[in-house]
Enzyme design. Structure first.
Site, mmCIF file in Angstrom:
data_model
loop_
_atom_site.group_PDB
_atom_site.id
_atom_site.type_symbol
_atom_site.label_atom_id
_atom_site.label_comp_id
_atom_site.label_asym_id
_atom_site.label_seq_id
_atom_site.Cartn_x
_atom_site.Cartn_y
_atom_site.Cartn_z
ATOM 1 N N LYS A 115 0.825 -1.204 0.000
ATOM 2 C CA LYS A 115 0.000 0.000 0.000
ATOM 3 C C LYS A 115 0.863 1.260 0.000
ATOM 4 O O LYS A 115 0.520 2.272 -0.633
ATOM 5 C CB LYS A 115 -0.915 -0.005 1.229
ATOM 6 N N GLU A 157 0.654 6.718 -6.781
ATOM 7 C CA GLU A 157 -0.457 7.676 -6.841
ATOM 8 C C GLU A 157 0.069 9.112 -6.874
ATOM 9 O O GLU A 157 -0.435 9.947 -7.640
ATOM 10 C CB GLU A 157 -1.343 7.456 -5.620
#
Length: 301
Positions: free
Chosen positions: A173, A180
């Site tokens: 993550k 991102e």
């Protein structure tokens, strides 16, 4: 299955809703009573404190944390360690630093508790779209958690997976969020270049709508950008201040430790940090240096 949800903020509350809709019994706990009341209205059982939450669950218990990384998570884990019984399972679904997660798993094991880390993506859209979940821990513990994971995911067999041992879920993550950062920066920079070409009067909202269909750069993030550009006046009211929650900088540090070049993510992080400088000394020094060596004019405030 039954589980306790600690942290009923926007994401934790939405996850609780999805679990209740899926037929799971959820006991929700939060510091703010209005969040507990909202969870109860959705069909969950409310608990004002962690002891009350633990008491409301039948052993072997599963307690899922959706708390900010750092002090909030550390405090909850310490308290749960004194409340839970051998064989109970703790799930950290927040964005803890993976090295902290490895320590948390070791500490839980020393108390006879099980531990799973779930890197969770989906934000406010996860309630309807489902959550992308990257899961770390022992296989037996992940299997025990599987009914909840299948309910929270976009589909029982899609959007989630067991990616490795303790810490692996948060590690994946972390890198996900680093990527991102880079994607967001690329979209923002490209649109800024289009906007600067004033003689064409390019409509950024129109361009993003064009790119949404058939373009090689189409994505869900582009869809969200298109939504943000629908009302340019509203966008102009937003201050150019970009926060970060830690994962991007952790990804950069990891790339340095592993000698893996990650310049896009690194520059995207630096750009966010730069956005927070209200009085950037760097720029003033650069202007002063040019004046000193070349006699170049400087602007004064």
């Amino acid at each position: 299955m039954q589980l306790g949800m600690v942290g009923l903020g926007r994401m934790g509350g939405n996850m609780t809703t999805r679990l209740v809709r899926g037929g799971h019994r959820v006991v929700g706990q939060a510091r703010r009573q209005e969040l507990i009341d909202a969870a109860v209205a959705l069909g969950a059982t409310g608990a004002a404190t962690l002891p009350a939450l633990v008491e409301a669950l039948v052993p072997p218990r599963t307690v899922w944390l959706m708390l900010p990384a750092g002090d909030a998570t550390e405090s909850a884990l310490r308290e749960l360690g004194s409340l839970l019984s051998e064989g109970d399972l703790i799930v950290d679904g927040g964005n803890s630093y993976y090295k902290d997660t490895v320590r948390h798993a070791s500490e839980a094991s020393g108390q006879g508790l099980h531990f799973v880390d779930v890197g969770t993506s989906g934000g406010i859209w996860g309630l309807e779209e489902g959550y992308s979940m990257m899961v770390g821990g022992d296989a037996d513990d992940v299997a025990r958690l599987r009914p909840a994971l299948e309910t929270l995911a976009p589909a029982p067999d899609a959007g989630w997976g067991h990616v490795g041992g303790h810490g692996a879920g948060h590690y994946v993550k972390m890198v996900h969020n680093g990527i991102e950062y880079g994607l967001m920066e690329a979209y923002a920079e490209g649109l800024a270049v289009l906007d600067a070409k004033k003689e064409y009067g390019i409509d950024l909202a129109q361009v993003t709508r064009i790119w949404q269909r058939g373009s090689v750069i189409r994505s869900w993030l582009l869809d969200l950008t298109a939504d943000a550009l629908k009302d340019r006046a509203k966008l102009d009211q937003i201050a150019p201040f970009v926060s970060d929650s830690g994962e991007g900088r952790w990804t950069v540090l990891e790339s340095l430790d592993l000698n893996v070049s990650a310049p896009v993510i690194m520059l995207a992080l630096e750009r966010r940090i730069r956005s927070r400088e209200s009085d950037p000394l760097v720029d003033k020094l650069l202007a002063a240096m040019r004046q000193e060596f070349g006699g170049h004019a400087v602007k004064t405030e």
